[in-house]
Motif scaffolding. Structure first.
Motif, PDB file in Angstrom:
ATOM      1  N   GLY A 297      41.187  46.734  37.750  1.00  0.00           N
ATOM      2  CA  GLY A 297      41.709  45.409  37.745  1.00  0.00           C
ATOM      3  C   GLY A 297      40.792  44.567  38.423  1.00  0.00           C
ATOM      4  N   PRO A 298      41.054  43.251  38.536  1.00  0.00           N
ATOM      5  CA  PRO A 298      40.304  42.364  39.351  1.00  0.00           C
ATOM      6  C   PRO A 298      39.701  42.410  40.615  1.00  0.00           C
ATOM      7  N   ARG A 299      40.640  43.227  41.550  1.00  0.00           N
ATOM      8  CA  ARG A 299      40.257  43.507  42.835  1.00  0.00           C
ATOM      9  C   ARG A 299      39.288  44.481  42.615  1.00  0.00           C
ATOM     10  N   VAL A 300      39.316  45.500  41.895  1.00  0.00           N
ATOM     11  CA  VAL A 300      38.246  46.475  41.876  1.00  0.00           C
ATOM     12  C   VAL A 300      37.164  46.022  41.316  1.00  0.00           C
ATOM     13  N   ASP A 301      37.046  45.215  40.406  1.00  0.00           N
ATOM     14  CA  ASP A 301      35.872  44.352  39.923  1.00  0.00           C
ATOM     15  C   ASP A 301      35.246  43.598  40.827  1.00  0.00           C
ATOM     16  N   ASP A 302      35.941  43.020  41.892  1.00  0.00           N
ATOM     17  CA  ASP A 302      35.233  42.274  42.772  1.00  0.00           C
ATOM     18  C   ASP A 302      34.556  43.454  43.790  1.00  0.00           C
ATOM     19  N   VAL A 303      34.943  44.487  44.234  1.00  0.00           N
ATOM     20  CA  VAL A 303      34.542  45.276  44.946  1.00  0.00           C
ATOM     21  C   VAL A 303      33.112  45.922  44.287  1.00  0.00           C
ATOM     22  N   VAL A 304      33.269  46.003  43.062  1.00  0.00           N
ATOM     23  CA  VAL A 304      32.247  46.504  42.128  1.00  0.00           C
ATOM     24  C   VAL A 304      30.940  45.777  42.204  1.00  0.00           C
ATOM     25  N   ARG A 305      31.231  44.424  42.086  1.00  0.00           N
ATOM     26  CA  ARG A 305      30.186  43.366  42.030  1.00  0.00           C
ATOM     27  C   ARG A 305      29.568  43.291  43.349  1.00  0.00           C
ATOM     28  N   PHE A 306      30.193  43.479  44.332  1.00  0.00           N
ATOM     29  CA  PHE A 306      29.686  43.695  45.813  1.00  0.00           C
ATOM     30  C   PHE A 306      28.903  44.594  46.202  1.00  0.00           C
TER      31      PHE A 306
END
Length: 299
Positions: free
Chosen positions: A208-217
């Protein structure tokens, strides 16, 4: 100034927060009145004393983020974006204190983390769409964090470390002590049990979006530019080492050049060799622990 000196300084700042001296908490590991939970020759010392702990940390963070409750605690209560190195240093301090300290230090460090987690509360939407309240000390969350940590450090060592005294089962069994210190009532004690317990969480994991954000970071953290080429190699290798079902949830693909898989394991191994030469064979925590063990006539 040798060629390794700039790299050594930047690595010390990244992992310890300072380059000019050893942190006081590491020097304090020479104190204490017993041998601690782990000693030289243990599986835990072998795994936690290798350079494979660096990719293991990345793998653990990616894996932990797949539990919506664990991720909510990080996103809503952590300053990992504003101060990622501070958060990293805090995690390293707990790991090395439990690994190398005496039993009093291990209990004190774990109790401190659990007190901090008591205020980490909120609500999250699970993989099934149901909203649940959470506390970071909830049994299922502390179990998932322990499982993800154990899996990450074991699998990364199998990829890039040396032999493990007693084999994988010994590491899982020994590190179960840390799980109990953090509130896991029945941590796994073998490699097969670890795999089964992780599989039992499958229905509770989600992307989901929160996971995607962590992955990008995690793909592009704010590291010193000198460290970024090596980090990119390690991140690619960690991605390549993950099971396909986790990659799907993380929205990641194995590194390839067209149809050709990239030699990520070998490239990461070279990067870790360079880091090992810069940091030395034994870290300050292990050296301090050996001083305590020598004083107690354990070694």
């Amino acid at each position: 100034m040798g060629l390794m000196t700039p790299l050594q300084e930047r690595l010390r700042v990244t992992f310890a927060g300072q380059a000019d001296r050893v942190p006081e908490w590491e020097l304090a590991l020479a104190e204490g009145d017993d041998a601690g939970y782990f000693q030289p020759g243990s599986a835990v010392w072998a795994v936690h004393g290798s350079m494979a702990t660096i990719p293991a940390g990345v793998r653990a963070l990616l894996t932990q983020a797949l539990h919506p409750g664990a991720l909510a605690g990080v996103v809503e209560h952590s300053d990992y974006r504003a101060d990622p190195l501070g958060r990293l240093a805090g995690t390293i301090r707990w790991i090395f204190t439990v690994t190398y300290g005496d039993t009093t230090a291990a209990h004190r460090a774990s109790a401190y983390v659990r007190r901090l987690h008591e205020s980490v509360r909120g609500a999250y939407t699970g993989a099934d769409g149901v909203e649940r309240s959470y506390c970071a000390n909830d049994p299922d969350l502390v179990e998932w964090v322990h499982l993800a940590f154990t899996d990450a450090f074991l699998r990364s060592h199998q990829q890039w470390g040396g032999t493990i005294p007693g084999g994988p089962d010994a590491y899982v069994r020994e590190w179960a002590v840390a799980g109990r210190l953090m509130g896991v009532s029945d941590p796994p004690r073998s490699e097969a049990e670890l795999d089964a317990r992780m599989a039992a969480f499958d229905g509770r994991l989600a992307g989901g979006p929160r996971v995607d954000d962590v992955v990008r970071f995690l793909r592009r953290p704010p590291l010193d530019p000198l460290l970024m080429p090596g980090y990119r190699a390690l991140f690619a290798a960690v991605v390549d080492s993950l099971p396909q079902d986790r990659l799907d949830l993380l929205g990641l693909e194995r590194p390839r050049l067209g149809p050709v898989p990239l030699p990520t394991r070998q490239t990461a191994g070279f990067a870790l060799t360079v880091v090992g030469k810069a940091l030395g064979a034994q870290g300050p925590s292990e050296i301090a622990a050996r001083q305590r063990l020598a004083r107690l006539a354990v070694i």
